[in-house]
Design a protein around this motif. Structure first.
Motif, PDB file in Angstrom:
ATOM      1  N   LEU A  72      41.044  42.618  39.371  1.00 33.12           N
ATOM      2  CA  LEU A  72      39.807  43.195  39.883  1.00 33.12           C
ATOM      3  C   LEU A  72      40.005  44.586  40.444  1.00 33.12           C
ATOM      4  N   THR A  73      40.993  44.763  41.328  1.00 31.76           N
ATOM      5  CA  THR A  73      41.120  46.064  41.994  1.00 31.76           C
ATOM      6  C   THR A  73      41.573  47.145  41.022  1.00 31.76           C
ATOM      7  N   PHE A  74      42.399  46.778  40.038  1.00 30.23           N
ATOM      8  CA  PHE A  74      42.786  47.741  39.003  1.00 30.23           C
ATOM      9  C   PHE A  74      41.555  48.233  38.250  1.00 30.23           C
ATOM     10  N   HIS A  75      40.712  47.312  37.811  1.00 32.77           N
ATOM     11  CA  HIS A  75      39.558  47.696  37.006  1.00 32.77           C
ATOM     12  C   HIS A  75      38.492  48.404  37.847  1.00 32.77           C
ATOM     13  N   HIS A 111      39.170  50.491  40.177  1.00 33.78           N
ATOM     14  CA  HIS A 111      39.675  51.861  40.258  1.00 33.78           C
ATOM     15  C   HIS A 111      39.523  52.566  38.915  1.00 33.78           C
ATOM     16  N   ARG A 112      39.849  51.868  37.829  1.00 36.50           N
ATOM     17  CA  ARG A 112      39.737  52.468  36.497  1.00 36.50           C
ATOM     18  C   ARG A 112      38.304  52.876  36.187  1.00 36.50           C
ATOM     19  N   GLN A 113      37.355  52.077  36.629  1.00 32.79           N
ATOM     20  CA  GLN A 113      35.946  52.368  36.397  1.00 32.79           C
ATOM     21  C   GLN A 113      35.345  53.285  37.456  1.00 32.79           C
ATOM     22  N   ASP A 114      36.186  53.713  38.407  1.00 33.95           N
ATOM     23  CA  ASP A 114      35.750  54.617  39.482  1.00 33.95           C
ATOM     24  C   ASP A 114      34.567  54.036  40.252  1.00 33.95           C
ATOM     25  N   ARG A 115      34.685  52.766  40.599  1.00 34.57           N
ATOM     26  CA  ARG A 115      33.638  52.126  41.384  1.00 34.57           C
ATOM     27  C   ARG A 115      33.501  52.813  42.741  1.00 34.57           C
ATOM     28  N   ARG A 116      32.280  52.942  43.180  1.00 33.93           N
ATOM     29  CA  ARG A 116      32.013  53.654  44.437  1.00 33.93           C
ATOM     30  C   ARG A 116      32.635  52.924  45.625  1.00 33.93           C
ATOM     31  N   ARG A 117      32.544  51.620  45.635  1.00 32.00           N
ATOM     32  CA  ARG A 117      33.154  50.827  46.696  1.00 32.00           C
ATOM     33  C   ARG A 117      34.262  49.978  46.087  1.00 32.00           C
ATOM     34  N   ARG A 118      35.472  50.225  46.533  1.00 31.52           N
ATOM     35  CA  ARG A 118      36.613  49.494  45.987  1.00 31.52           C
ATOM     36  C   ARG A 118      37.699  49.407  47.048  1.00 31.52           C
ATOM     37  N   PHE A 119      38.723  48.616  46.754  1.00 32.29           N
ATOM     38  CA  PHE A 119      39.805  48.420  47.719  1.00 32.29           C
ATOM     39  C   PHE A 119      41.117  48.192  46.994  1.00 32.29           C
ATOM     40  N   LYS A 120      42.210  48.364  47.734  1.00 33.48           N
ATOM     41  CA  LYS A 120      43.550  47.992  47.280  1.00 33.48           C
ATOM     42  C   LYS A 120      44.241  47.292  48.438  1.00 33.48           C
ATOM     43  N   LEU A 121      45.014  46.276  48.103  1.00 37.43           N
ATOM     44  CA  LEU A 121      45.716  45.496  49.121  1.00 37.43           C
ATOM     45  C   LEU A 121      47.199  45.490  48.803  1.00 37.43           C
TER      46      LEU A 121
END
Length: 282
Positions: free
Chosen positions: A79-82, A84-94
């Protein structure tokens, strides 16, 4: 044949000549604007010369260069990779980050929100393994995602990728900004690995307003920011996943590309997983 310059050796030399500051003098900048650059060893030397005595170097004990290892967590569908790849406005990395030369281990949740900045939240993680999420860790993730991004956390998060590298941190003595300089990156995914080129430095300018002195100096040297994430580069390279927006960086930054391998069913089903794994709370 002329040997490639070793950026790690160059940075160690730069760090040895710059006045030191202690950890308490480094701006925390948990909410900030980040800009990333990839520069050659000669450009790094030119940057250090331009900055002169306007920057100091972080020193802890006798060390000015530090080893880091991080483990990134993601869902079965990445989920978090995609996001970021799709440049989602709200995203996270853990991730967990371990400071191998002192500083302990932390669990870090990096958020990208509506304002385009980076907001980092973290908790001490010394008493937990770096490749596992405790019950308290999941509570921290759920509470933070809900309160900060109005997102319901995924039910399943597991270790996906580890990174190792060395870092020198330069600190602007006149303001709230710092520059991290990373060399020797190695991305690891099970038995496979992807190293970065030894002659390149990954820079990250971190400032409260995005107008750091180092950004201005780099523009004067003809260097422009790049879109790059250690986690996303490693996953794209080692799992042979789509990475159009990072393709130029992948070709330039990594020393070699791993052998291609077949993507698993979990990753081929990413659109369905993405739609159901992490939802917005209105």
């Amino acid at each position: 044949m002329v040997a490639e310059p070793d950026a790690n050796v160059l940075l160690a030399g730069i760090a040895a000549t710059v006045p030191p500051v202690g950890l308490e003098e480094v701006p925390r900048l948990m909410r900030r604007v980040d800009r990333k650059y990839i520069v050659t060893a000669p450009t790094m030397a030119a940057l250090a010369a331009e900055l002169g005595d306007r920057f100091a170097v972080l020193r802890i004990g006798a060390r000015r260069q530090f080893r880091y290892t991080s483990t990134y967590f993601d869902t079965p569908g990445l989920l978090t990779f995609h996001q970021h790849r799709q440049d989602r406005r709200r995203r996270f990395k853990l991730r967990t980050r371990t400071y191998l030369d002192g500083g302990g281990r932390w669990l870090e949740l990096k958020l990208n929100g509506a304002r385009g900045g980076t907001d980092k939240h973290r908790i001490p993680y010394d008493d937990a393994p770096g490749r596992a999420l405790t019950r308290e860790a999941m509570e921290f993730v759920r509470d933070t995602l809900l309160s900060e991004l109005h997102l319901v956390a995924p039910e399943t998060l597991a270790p996906v990728l580890s990174t190792d590298y060395r870092r020198v941190t330069l600190v602007d003595v006149a303001g709230s900004a710092r520059l991290t300089c990373d060399t020797g990156l190695l991305c690891r995914d099970g038995g496979a690995s992807a190293p970065a080129r030894r002659d390149l430095v990954l820079l990250e300018s971190k400032s409260a307003d995005g107008r750091a002195l180092v950004d201005k100096v780099l523009r004067g040297l003809g260097v422009r920011p790049v879109t790059v994430s250690k986690y996303c580069l490693g996953v794209a390279a080692l799992r042979d996943l789509p990475a159009n927006r990072w393709h130029p960086v992948l070709r330039r930054y990594l020393a070699r590309h791993p052998e291609k391998r077949q993507a698993s069913l979990a990753y081929s089903e990413c659109p369905r997983v993405l739609a159901s794994t992490c939802r917005t709370v209105s």
